[in-house]
Design an enzyme around this catalytic site. Structure first.
Site, short mmCIF file in Angstrom:
data_model
loop_
_atom_site.label_atom_id
_atom_site.label_comp_id
_atom_site.label_asym_id
_atom_site.label_seq_id
_atom_site.Cartn_x
_atom_site.Cartn_y
_atom_site.Cartn_z
CD GLU A 199 4.68 -6.38 -7.78
OE1 GLU A 199 5.61 -6.71 -8.39
OE2 GLU A 199 3.49 -6.86 -7.92
CD GLU A 233 0.22 -5.56 -9.72
OE1 GLU A 233 0.73 -6.57 -10.14
OE2 GLU A 233 0.47 -4.39 -9.79
#
Ligand SMILES: *[C@@H]1O[C@H](CO)[C@@H](O)[C@H](O)[C@H]1NC(C)=O
Ligand SMILES: *[C@@H]1O[C@H](CO)[C@@H](O)[C@H](O)[C@H]1NC(C)=O
Ligand SMILES: *[C@@H]1O[C@H](CO)[C@@H](O)[C@H](O)[C@H]1NC(C)=O
Ligand SMILES: *[C@@H]1O[C@H](CO)[C@@H](O)[C@H](O)[C@H]1NC(C)=O
Ligand SMILES: *[C@@H]1O[C@H](CO)[C@@H](O)[C@H](O)[C@H]1NC(C)=O
Ligand SMILES: *[C@@H]1O[C@H](CO)[C@@H](O)[C@H](O)[C@H]1NC(C)=O
Ligand SMILES: *[C@@H]1O[C@H](CO)[C@@H](O)[C@H](O)[C@H]1NC(C)=O
Ligand SMILES: *[C@@H]1O[C@H](CO)[C@@H](O)[C@H](O)[C@H]1NC(C)=O
Ligand SMILES: *[C@@H]1O[C@H](CO)[C@@H](O)[C@H](O)[C@H]1NC(C)=O
Length: 847
Positions: A186, A255
């Site tokens: 991320e 995710e």
């Protein structure tokens, strides 16, 4: 009345998914194209779930992985936790819960693939995002940017893990289960804060990863600028609108949040399965081929592994497998049905891109064709509130608001995301009292021992410094605690009326206890969103010498955000007001410091001190005491399931069982009283604050003790209580069974796996009940065919109710681990012709 065609099926095995699991030990090539990951030349539709190995114990890994496979997963995803693997630079640790190779091999033995997210930044609500603290102390280091000392350490660790996997032959090309690897994590969310250096760092991380020759594709999640050949993937609650940064890369979702993490002081988040299933179906509808649940099993932040600020010990995440390893229903079952429906479309999904056909306002169809003919379709109603009837390919379909129907033959709806027909479980262990949990007090008031810690400096290894020190740099993460102490001389002249003064304290977080002349006078704390706080406290000073002792506490090192590693903690400002002449700023005075508390230093948590004379005993245990250690022994409840410790009567602290840290607790921190909804509408976009429960209550009162951490006979329980609590009311719970139920109507869809699409016979709806843990159905608490009313746990007979339903169900189910009953008048007769009927069953699974 019983009908003639009495057909009750008993199915003994769980759903076996159509599809092909990889053969253990045989080498496989893994590549990708614009549609999918390609394994041995075949594009694959892959369902994946996150399980982090240190968040449960190795003895439980096989069971969790088996339940994941039965739930329809193909891949297990995990981060790698650098700080526990390299606690000291160059000294590695891969034992126990941190035995990464054993975990990967356990997944392999179950016949599933692995996605190894090496990072090495993990985030993961894990202490310091997974970075070892020694990294921070390297001169000149800057994390996650083009910085030579950082890149050097990151490269060493990446190579360490990759080489370890290679040596054990764990990559797919070597016959192992690893088909995918991740570098960084991320970073795109924070890249702006690192400027051009951030962009260069992404390039470097990509080249470094690729240079390690893993033979499997690498991904970077939330990284729009991921350089080729690295696949940029999506994280979020929805990813149907995501497109990768190149036409040569598949659309992947790393995710998808099954709920959200829990923080002390916050209400408990949950995500309705109808919305979760909707998000997954929309993703596959719109061209996705790889989807991962974060978390499929969340588990527990044992010891001091939780991230921060204030991340709770439970990492349950409202996952399909709960913190204790039990299947959460109907979440697990509804997703299993969804996976099964998606797999039935696999041959079409991997063959083409979807064709989009608008069917109306907020109504969409996507169709996947095959050259040899035939098609699979997804019909979606993305309206937040309006149900719809749509015509597709000559037939009419009813689509509830915010739902997707799956038609593997472009004709029959075998699954709709809003129609949950899988079994429900009644009451969740250990959160609600049910007849299937057993609870008992851990020890009587007289069998507790205690040790009262010293306030302030307790040893000769204290040190002085000018001004207020930043806490993390000072404790170096060896303890949550740092004492800030000072003594001030108040002369007659300065002493105000009655000795009253005002103390103003500013802290970066996360909490602090204030003692004046060794008496507790205040407690301040922040929250997960902002751990900083200020305290304004009236205090009484004596003439002459006064001592101020402040115990500043960290509740998990920050794990997320730009430059999170240098966020800092601890007290930065202390001002005394109300003295006769002027306010006095103590921030720049000379302070004396002590890292850790006395009890920590003595090692009171250790089993070796269990019989030490340091511990005091008496007729009754002291209650509501600050800075006190408690100790007792307990015998574990019988059975082989996990245990839960009820710490609802305690304040804030840490707990150990047989010397092993089970985590931080903070029962006295109540969540805000508003923001919860009893029935959270799954329709419309979900976010982490949409569906909350336990408002006005502690985030967590129940603490997981793995069964393998206790033994027959006496077990040692030690608590370090900071604020004050009542240990005499601590209890321990175990689960002895599970009440299960289902309510299925004649018009509900049949179980997904009972469809034979090219047959003329339409399968019928069924009530299916399954017990876990080897339990068997021991009683049927309710059964009604007709118009039963109410919900699971509160069923009642309606105006129409067939005779002899109970004995039929008993015959089919009692003594079995699972049973299945067709919902039709064939079996039960027709108690009220012309009226739509349903079957409601409630049963008890137990040993
Ligand atoms: C990776 O493969 C390339 C080309 O075969 C080789 O030059 C390089 O040394 C390899 N790197 C590692 C880390 O094995
Ligand atoms: C859909 O059709 C059914 C059956 O014809 C009808 O009962 C229902 O009201 C319709 N729903 C909507 C939203 O149009
Ligand atoms: C319509 O359904 C039939 C199956 O009944 C299927 O063969 C055909 O491809 C479908 N056509 C479209 C456009 O979906
Ligand atoms: C935990 O203990 C408290 C205090 O005795 C009690 O009120 C509560 O019901 C217990 N919780 C559970 C789940 O047993
Ligand atoms: C500090 O205390 C320890 C143990 O209490 C003792 O062995 C040591 O000599 C002391 N050090 C100093 C500098 O007083
Ligand atoms: C004040 O009291 C503390 C603790 O008793 C002691 O360490 C300190 O030396 C005293 N300071 C003065 C100025 O007397
Ligand atoms: C901690 O120390 C490092 C250097 O040792 C320094 O760069 C950093 O600013 C300090 N952090 C804080 C929050 O004071
Ligand atoms: C403490 O004492 C108990 C009872 O005498 C004994 O069973 C236990 O082994 C002792 N523990 C240690 C660590 O010495
Ligand atoms: C515990 O002690 C604090 C002060 O030390 C007091 O304010 C509080 O009311 C006490 N709580 C109970 C439950 O006795």
């Amino acid at each position: 009345m019983r009908g003639e065609g009495f057909t009750i099926l008993v199915f003994l095995t769980l759903v076996v998914l159509k599809g092909f699991y990889f053969k253990r030990g045989s080498a496989a090539t893994v590549t990708y194209d614009h549609r999918a990951l390609v394994i041995n030349g075949q594009r694959r539709v892959l369902l994946s779930g996150s399980i982090h190995y240190p968040r449960t114990t190795p003895d439980v890994w096989p069971e969790i992985i088996r339940k994941s496979k039965e739930g329809g997963l193909d891949v297990i995803e995990t981060y790698v936790f650098w700080n526990y693997h390299e606690p000291v630079k160059g000294q590695y640790y891969f034992e126990g819960r941190f035995d990464l190779v054993r975990f990967v091999k356990t997944v392999q033995e179950a016949g599933l693939f692995v996605h190894l997210r090496i990072g090495p930044y993990a985030c993961a609500e894990w202490n310091y995002g997974g970075f070892p603290f020694w990294l921070h102390l390297i001169p000149g280091i800057q994390f996650r940017t083009t910085n030579a000392p950082f890149k050097n350490e990151m490269e060493l660790f990446l190579a360490k893990i990759v080489n370890m996997m290679k040596e054990q032959k764990l990559f797919a090309s070597q016959g192992g289960p690893i088909i995918l690897a991740q570098v960084e994590n991320e970073y795109g969310n924070v890249e702006w804060a690192y400027g051009v250096s951030g962009e260069l760092y992404v390039q470097w991380a990509a080249e470094t990863a690729v240079g390690l020759n893993t033979t499997v594709p690498w991904v970077m999640c939330q990284q729009e600028d991921a350089p080729d050949p690295i696949i940029n993937t999506c994280n979020g609650f929805y990813c149907d609108r995501f497109t990768p940064n190149s036409l040569t890369k598949p659309k992947m979702w790393t995710e998808n949040y099954c709920g959200w993490f829990l923080a002390f002081g916050n209400a408990v988040p949950f995500r309705p399965v109808e919305d979760l299933a909707f998000s997954v179906a929309r993703f596959f509808e719109t061209g996705g081929t790889f989807q991962n649940y974060y978390m499929y099993f969340g588990g527990t932040n044992f010891g001091r592994t939780a991230g921060g600020p204030l991340v709770a010990t439970s990492y349950d995440y409202d996952a399909p497998i709960d913190e204790y390893g039990f299947i959460r229903q109907p979440k697990w079952g509804h997703l299993r049905d969804l996976h099964n429906a998606i797999k039935q479309c696999q041959e079409y999904l991997v063959h083409s891109d979807p064709t989009y056909i608008p069917l109306g306002v907020h109504i969409e169809a996507h169709i996947y064709h095959k050259d040899s003919g035939g098609c699979a379709a997804f019909l979606a109603n993305i309206d937040h509130t309006s149900d719809a009837n749509v015509t597709f390919n000559g037939s009419s379909y009813y689509l509830p608001a915010w739902s997707v129907s799956i038609l593997p033959d472009c004709k029959n709806v075998i699954f709709n995301t809003a129609k949950v027909v899988s079994q429900k479980n009644l009451g969740e262990f250990p959160h609600e009292h049910t007849t299937s949990a057993r609870e008992h007090l851990i020890a009587s008031s007289s069998s507790w021992f205690w040790y009262k810690e010293q306030v302030g400096i307790w040893s000769n290894n204290s040190f002085t410094a000018s001004g207020l020190l930043e806490q993390i740099n000072t404790t170096k993460d060896t303890s949550d605690y740092l004492w800030y102490t000072i003594s001030i001389d108040v002369t007659e002249k300065l002493l105000p009326n009655n000795g009253e003064a005002l103390l103003l304290l500013g802290s970066l977080g996360h909490a602090a206890m204030l003692f004046v002349n060794k008496k507790l006078i205040g407690f301040g704390y922040g929250n997960h969103e902002d751990a900083s706080f200020t305290l304004m406290q009236k205090i009484t000073l004596n003439r002459g010498n006064n001592t101020l002792d402040f115990l500043s506490m960290i509740v998990g090192l920050q794990n997320y955000g730009p430059w999170f590693d240098i966020a800092g903690a601890g007290i930065f400002s202390v001002v005394l007001g109300g003295l006769a002449d002027a306010k006095e700023d103590l921030s720049i005075s000379e302070w004396t410091y002590q890292v850790g508390t006395e009890g920590e230093y003595l090692g009171l948590d250790k089993t070796s001190l269990a019989n030490s004379s340091l511990w005091t005993s008496g007729n009754s245990v002291p209650l509501n005491q600050s800075l006190i250690w408690y100790k007792t022994t307990f015998t574990a409840p019988e059975g082989n399931g996990p245990l839960a410790l009820n710490l609802s009567t305690m304040g804030k602290g840490q707990a150990w069982v047989n010397g092993i840290g089970i985590g931080r607790y903070w029962s006295s921190y109540l969540s805000p009283t508003t923001g919860c909804s009893k029935h959270c509408d799954y329709r419309g976009p979900y976010d982490a604050s949409k569906c909350l429960k336990n408002c006005g209550q502690p985030a967590q009162t129940l603490y997981h003790i793995p069964r393998s951490w206790v033994h027959p006979g006496e077990n040692l329980l030690v608590l370090h209580e900071e604020l004050g609590g009542d240990p005499s009311r601590i209890s321990i719970l175990t689960k002895t069974g599970q009440e299960v139920c289902a309510h299925i109507s004649e018009s509900d869809p049949a179980p997904v796996d009972s469809w034979k699409l090219n047959s003329q016979i339409k399968p019928m709806p069924e009530v299916r009940l399954i017990c876990e843990q080897g339990w068997k159905i021991t009683s049927i608490n309710f059964a009604s065919f007709g118009t039963p009313e109410g919900q699971c746990g509160k069923f009642s007979h309606g105006t129409c109710s067939g005779d002899n339903v109970l004995p039929i169900i008993q015959k089919a189910c009692i003594g079995r681990e699972s049973c299945s009953i067709t919902v039709s008048t064939f079996d039960f007769g027709d108690p009220c012709p012309g009226v739509p009927k349903s079957l409601a069953v409630e049963a008890l699974c137990s040993a």
